[in-house]
Motif scaffolding. Structure first.
Motif, PDB file in Angstrom:
ATOM      1  N   LYS A   1       0.886 -22.642  32.193  1.00 32.65           N
ATOM      2  CA  LYS A   1       0.535 -22.319  30.812  1.00 32.65           C
ATOM      3  C   LYS A   1       0.646 -23.589  29.971  1.00 32.65           C
ATOM      4  O   LYS A   1       1.726 -24.177  29.863  1.00 32.65           O
ATOM      5  CB  LYS A   1       1.452 -21.232  30.248  1.00 32.65           C
TER       6      LYS A   1
ATOM      7  N   ASP B   1      -3.541 -21.810  23.618  1.00 34.13           N
ATOM      8  CA  ASP B   1      -2.974 -22.052  24.937  1.00 34.13           C
ATOM      9  C   ASP B   1      -3.938 -21.576  26.014  1.00 34.13           C
ATOM     10  O   ASP B   1      -4.869 -20.806  25.761  1.00 34.13           O
ATOM     11  CB  ASP B   1      -1.575 -21.427  25.093  1.00 34.13           C
ATOM     12  N   TYR B   2      -3.693 -22.096  27.216  1.00 37.13           N
ATOM     13  CA  TYR B   2      -4.595 -21.843  28.332  1.00 37.13           C
ATOM     14  C   TYR B   2      -3.771 -21.592  29.589  1.00 37.13           C
ATOM     15  O   TYR B   2      -2.840 -22.343  29.893  1.00 37.13           O
ATOM     16  CB  TYR B   2      -5.526 -23.045  28.537  1.00 37.13           C
TER      17      TYR B   2
ATOM     18  N   GLY C   1      -9.288 -19.316  34.487  1.00 40.56           N
ATOM     19  CA  GLY C   1      -8.205 -19.383  33.524  1.00 40.56           C
ATOM     20  C   GLY C   1      -8.459 -18.482  32.329  1.00 40.56           C
ATOM     21  O   GLY C   1      -9.588 -18.058  32.048  1.00 40.56           O
TER      22      GLY C   1
ATOM     23  N   TYR D   1      -7.688 -18.054  28.097  1.00 44.39           N
ATOM     24  CA  TYR D   1      -7.306 -18.800  26.907  1.00 44.39           C
ATOM     25  C   TYR D   1      -6.914 -17.834  25.791  1.00 44.39           C
ATOM     26  O   TYR D   1      -7.361 -16.686  25.740  1.00 44.39           O
ATOM     27  CB  TYR D   1      -8.448 -19.710  26.445  1.00 44.39           C
TER      28      TYR D   1
ATOM     29  N   ASN E   1      -8.655 -14.260  25.182  1.00 45.59           N
ATOM     30  CA  ASN E   1      -9.695 -14.414  26.199  1.00 45.59           C
ATOM     31  C   ASN E   1     -10.993 -13.701  25.805  1.00 45.59           C
ATOM     32  O   ASN E   1     -11.648 -13.056  26.619  1.00 45.59           O
ATOM     33  CB  ASN E   1      -9.197 -13.890  27.545  1.00 45.59           C
TER      34      ASN E   1
END
Length: 417
Positions: A171, A199-200, A210, A212, A232
């Motif tokens: 993260k 954040d990702y 991934g 986000y 996301n």
């Protein structure tokens, strides 16, 4: 505790938090956590995450109903956060880097049939986190979640001896203070704050793309927060209310445009009373209640501003030792010579202040004793000789000696009496 254990290092008082929701109307999801400061530079935390689904229809191998069952997951965390320079690693990056870690215990299990029950199991894993303040308004962080490989215990072992892996996750995130912090990107205000977060989540195994998350948090006043973001791609919103150290938060989260999946999150936490900004003076020498013999002392130490929960400009730090201005170096350290006149109990006063009105005074209590060249350290009568000379009961000889081994004459005794 849950997102990045490094952040606990900033905890100045005990904190508790809890959250509950029914995810998509089916999964009962609960989070409870807390942290306790061990010092002003470190804290210990613990947390519990539990999710459970009940009333799951069960069928046999040909599809005939055989009743209902349940399934749940539990994770227990023990976390620690501190500043990197507090660790015995001799690493100093020139800024207050925070580091932390969490030990995690996993338990999964269910009921309803022997097949379900045999799938129960447990395991453990570990997280490592770091937070780095880039400057006055940007902070970046990372949390390496579930980093132990299966060979080192990072797995869930079932009662049937079957093994499930625990997926690792990286993260990465950043926080930008747009309003409400000294040196922020646009302006500073005493009460208003505007933070932007991003954040990702990245799976090292590459088994999934991934995820986000991004959002804005606006505090128009000190006890109200308005939030909006995207999880996301799903738009979210929320509100937070803080009063007397207690905070209530609500978040609204639709999922993929399906109304039945819309979820409301409720959380309540105890944060403690807002921490006030304060000055801190750390004195290296001389130590309080020291015994000295010279007519001066070298005062060494450091001074710093410990920020509070409400950021505000402080300006440069001014320092005085016995009323005389002393220069404070950029790293907060200082050194000054202070005269000590006469014998007996003395006080050296150290005062620090800022242009914002912060003020702190700290005294160093000293005892200056008279000394003699022929009364060395370790001599059996050193203390009573020096104490009596300090208060004027004895003076010694004109050549600044005491001659402790010399026989006492009747004239000497009469003078003493």
């Amino acid at each position: 505790v849950f997102m990045n254990p490094a952040g606990m290092a900033r905890s100045m008082n005990p904190k508790l938090s809890s959250m509950y929701t029914s995810l998509m109307g089916d999964v009962n999801y609960m989070v409870v956590g807390g942290s306790y400061p061990l010092s002003d530079k470190s804290a210990l935390g613990a947390g519990l995450i539990n999710s459970r689904v009940a009333e799951i229809p069960l069928t046999d191998s040909i599809g005939n109903p055989i009743g209902t069952g349940s399934w749940g997951n539990t994770v227990v965390l023990l976390s620690y956060g501190t500043y990197l320079k507090q660790l015995p690693l001799n690493i100093d990056l020139g800024r207050d880097v925070l580091v932390g870690g969490s030990l995690k215990y996993f338990s999964v299990g269910g009921s309803g049939s022997s097949t379900v029950e045999s799938a129960s199991g447990s395991g453990y894993d570990m997280d490592l986190g770091v937070l780095v303040p880039v400057n006055d308004y940007v902070e970046v962080g990372a949390n390496l979640q579930n980093i132990l490989p299966a060979s080192m215990g990072g797995k869930i072992t079932k009662s049937t001896s079957a093994v499930d892996g625990i997926p690792a996750n990286i993260k990465l995130g950043t926080k930008i203070s747009l309003i409400g912090k000294e040196g922020s990107a646009y302006s500073a205000h005493a009460t208003r704050k505007l933070n932007a977060m991003l954040d990702y989540d990245l799976s090292p195994a590459g088994s999934s793309t991934g995820a986000y998350h991004a959002g804005l948090e606006f505090w128009p006043v000190g006890n109200l927060a308005l939030r909006a973001g995207t999880d996301n791609g799903d738009l979210t919103a929320g509100v937070g209310i803080r009063f007397s150290g207690v905070e209530f938060n609500y978040a609204y989260h639709p999922y993929n445009g399906i109304n039945d999946n819309t979820t409301s999150y409720f959380s309540i936490g105890y944060l403690g009373e807002p921490r006030k900004r304060e000055l801190k003076i750390t004195l290296e020498s001389p130590k309080d209640k020291s015994v000295i013999y010279d007519d001066h002392v070298t005062v060494k130490g450091s001074v710093e501003v410990i920020p509070g929960d409400e950021p505000a400009p402080t300006g440069p730090i001014s320092l005085k030792v016995n009323g005389v201005n002393v220069a404070v170096l950029p790293n907060g350290t200082f050194q000054a010579e202070a005269p000590v006149d006469g014998y007996g109990k003395k006080v050296v006063a150290v005062e620090a202040s800022t242009s914002a009105g912060d003020l702190l005074a700290q005294d160093i209590r000293l005892v200056r004793l008279s000394s003699f060249a022929d009364v060395p350290e370790g001599y059996w009568a050193k203390m009573p000789i020096e104490n009596n000379a300090t208060v004027g009961l004895v003076e010694g000889y004109p050549d600044k000696t005491f001659r402790p081994e010399q026989a006492l004459t009747r004239a000497d005794l009469a003078t003493l009496l």
